[in-house]
Design a protein around this motif. Structure first.
Motif, PDB file in Angstrom:
ATOM      1  N   ALA A 133       0.846  -1.191   0.000  1.00 18.18           N
ATOM      2  CA  ALA A 133       0.000   0.000   0.000  1.00 18.18           C
ATOM      3  C   ALA A 133       0.879   1.237   0.000  1.00 18.18           C
ATOM      4  O   ALA A 133       1.925   1.265   0.650  1.00 18.18           O
ATOM      5  N   ALA A 134       0.447   2.260  -0.733  1.00 18.03           N
ATOM      6  CA  ALA A 134       1.198   3.516  -0.801  1.00 18.03           C
ATOM      7  C   ALA A 134       1.075   4.272   0.521  1.00 18.03           C
ATOM      8  O   ALA A 134       0.062   4.191   1.212  1.00 18.03           O
ATOM      9  N   MET A 135       2.143   4.992   0.853  1.00 11.87           N
ATOM     10  CA  MET A 135       2.155   5.801   2.066  1.00 11.87           C
ATOM     11  C   MET A 135       2.678   7.199   1.732  1.00 11.87           C
ATOM     12  O   MET A 135       3.433   7.377   0.785  1.00 11.87           O
ATOM     13  N   GLU A 136       2.257   8.168   2.558  1.00 13.76           N
ATOM     14  CA  GLU A 136       2.731   9.533   2.370  1.00 13.76           C
ATOM     15  C   GLU A 136       3.801   9.850   3.420  1.00 13.76           C
ATOM     16  O   GLU A 136       4.015   9.091   4.375  1.00 13.76           O
TER      17      GLU A 136
ATOM     18  N   GLU B 239       2.935   9.795   7.054  1.00 15.37           N
ATOM     19  CA  GLU B 239       2.724   8.455   7.603  1.00 15.37           C
ATOM     20  C   GLU B 239       4.060   7.797   7.948  1.00 15.37           C
ATOM     21  O   GLU B 239       4.180   7.125   8.973  1.00 15.37           O
ATOM     22  N   TYR B 240       5.057   7.999   7.080  1.00 16.74           N
ATOM     23  CA  TYR B 240       6.387   7.475   7.396  1.00 16.74           C
ATOM     24  C   TYR B 240       6.957   8.148   8.651  1.00 16.74           C
ATOM     25  O   TYR B 240       7.745   7.562   9.388  1.00 16.74           O
ATOM     26  N   ALA B 241       6.563   9.401   8.859  1.00 10.80           N
ATOM     27  CA  ALA B 241       7.099  10.124  10.007  1.00 10.80           C
ATOM     28  C   ALA B 241       6.517   9.612  11.331  1.00 10.80           C
ATOM     29  O   ALA B 241       7.067   9.888  12.390  1.00 10.80           O
ATOM     30  N   ASP B 242       5.413   8.891  11.289  1.00 11.60           N
ATOM     31  CA  ASP B 242       4.778   8.388  12.519  1.00 11.60           C
ATOM     32  C   ASP B 242       4.270   6.967  12.265  1.00 11.60           C
ATOM     33  O   ASP B 242       3.077   6.719  12.128  1.00 11.60           O
ATOM     34  N   LEU B 243       5.229   6.031  12.187  1.00  9.01           N
ATOM     35  CA  LEU B 243       4.870   4.647  11.865  1.00  9.01           C
ATOM     36  C   LEU B 243       4.100   3.966  12.988  1.00  9.01           C
ATOM     37  O   LEU B 243       3.442   2.955  12.763  1.00  9.01           O
TER      38      LEU B 243
END
Length: 414
Positions: free
Chosen positions: A65-68, A71-75
């Motif tokens: 699934a794609a992430m922005e 979202e990567y900054a707060d897994l």
């Protein structure tokens, strides 16, 4: 969007990843590719799943699934999709049935659904392996509000053209008509009135007034019918031209390598801020300039493909830290950001965070081209010092180069 994404996908490799539970290099490249699509389009989700059955539980298996960036900054809050993981009760049975039924489709399947995340329009594209066997489904969820907004905009243009054409025709016709042809004129008037008043939200269509007078009025009636068809075709062309123009504007302002905004977009953003300053409407802002150290060394030592990886890694880190500000690639190894709002207020903390995350990325990198060695400089707009926005950018550039020079001297002393 589904067709574009599927064309850049190795389904056989993806299937092997699911079977082995190991993320291949192509899987990681696909993750980055899907992330870039989501970053640059107004969509809610872009993902690949395997429909298992239409039951209540464990009815779908996740693939990717794609992430922005946020979202990567707060897994912890937004964990990544688990490769091959079952979804438990995340998909209600009625929704799972739609995904399960779509696997037998030979083309893209669409459906609308209201969920806790909002009202979405979902598109499903079945994926097949090289031997022609169904494997999974590529799906995208688009906010229905975004689609409705586009429809309303195009319908406004269409209706304006219809009303204008109707008014022009009616004025000319009244001037030309005589009492001898009043009945056919009334028929034609009724048709035109219906054409204008009944097409709101519908396909453009005009009812044939059925005039057979054998004179110029019949020819005029035929001409009006042809005009209605021409208007319909013209409106379609206008809508398509708008879409193409919007895509061209987006491409013109996008950096091909990193996917972020380019120098042209940066110049336009600076001009927009300058216009607001001239109108006394400007908000406090700061300019940040970034320079990737040793890019030439990496290109010369490892090749330009590794240099591209270095630039992409640096770009992602800048976007992740300065997540509330527009980030631009303004040169080969130079980036810039315009800090306003939350990023402006927290600029000192963000500078520290950027330095800390750069160090972590470099320490954990296995190869030199995976490190993040970026020198940055920030300058706050000061009307006493800066006649123009470009002066603020220039001061940020000077701060960056002074830090770069100091860093080189420090390394030389060591």
């Amino acid at each position: 969007m589904l067709t574009y994404a599927s064309a850049n996908m190795d389904v056989d490799d993806l299937k092997e990843c699911v079977e082995t539970g190991v993320k291949s290099p192509k899987y990681l490249e696909l993750q980055t590719f899907l992330d870039s699509i989501k970053d640059n389009h107004n969509i809610d989700f872009l993902y690949v799943i395997i429909p298992m059955h239409a039951g209540e539980y464990d009815n779908v298996k996740n693939v990717i699934a794609a992430m922005e960036a946020y979202e990567y900054a707060d897994l912890e809050k937004y964990p990544m999709v688990e490769l091959g993981g079952l979804t438990g009760d995340s998909y209600p049975a009625e929704t799972a049935e739609k995904y399960y039924a779509a696997k037998d489709a030979k083309e893209i399947v669409f459906f609308e659904e209201i969920t806790e995340f909002g009202d979405d329009y979902t598109g499903i594209l079945p994926l097949y392996t090289s031997d022609g066997k169904f494997f999974a489904e590529l799906c995208v969820d688009v906010p229905v509000a975004e689609i409705h907004q586009t429809i309303r905009r195009n319908m406004t243009i269409s209706l304006s053209l219809i009303v204008l054409a109707g008014v022009v025709f009616m004025l000319g016709f009244i001037f030309w008509s005589t009492r001898v042809i009043v009945t056919p004129v009334k028929k034609l008037e009724d048709s035109l009135t219906g054409f204008v008043s009944t097409n709101h939200g519908q396909a453009l269509a005009m009812e044939d007034p059925d005039i057979h007078t054998g004179n110029e009025l019949e020819s005029l009636s035929d001409a009006v019918m042809q005009m209605a068809d021409d208007i319909n075709d013209y409106v379609k062309e206008v809508v398509e031209a708008e879409r193409v123009a919007a895509e061209m504007r987006e491409l013109a302002n996008k950096d091909a390598l990193t996917g972020i905004r380019n120098k042209a977009a940066f110049d336009a953003a600076i001009q927009e801020i300058q216009n607001r300053i001239d109108l006394k409407e400007a908000l406090p802002f700061a300019a940040a300039v970034f320079d990737c150290d040793d890019l030439k060394i990496i290109n010369d030592s490892y090749g330009h493909d590794k240099g591209d990886i270095y630039l992409k890694t640096a770009s992602k880190l800048i976007c992740r830290v300065f997540s509330h500000s527009p980030v631009f690639r303004i040169g080969g190894d130079e980036f810039a950001a315009l800090l306003t709002g939350e990023d402006y207020d927290n600029r000192e903390e963000l500078e520290k965070q950027f330095a800390e995350e750069s160090l972590k990325a470099s320490e954990s990198a296995e190869h030199e081209w995976e490190e993040v060695r970026v020198t940055e400089g920030i300058a706050v707009y000061d009307p006493k010092l800066d006649r123009k926005v470009s002066d603020t950018v220039r001061r940020a550039d000077q701060v960056m180069y002074e830090r770069k020079r100091t860093g080189k001297e420090h390394r030389t002393e060591k």
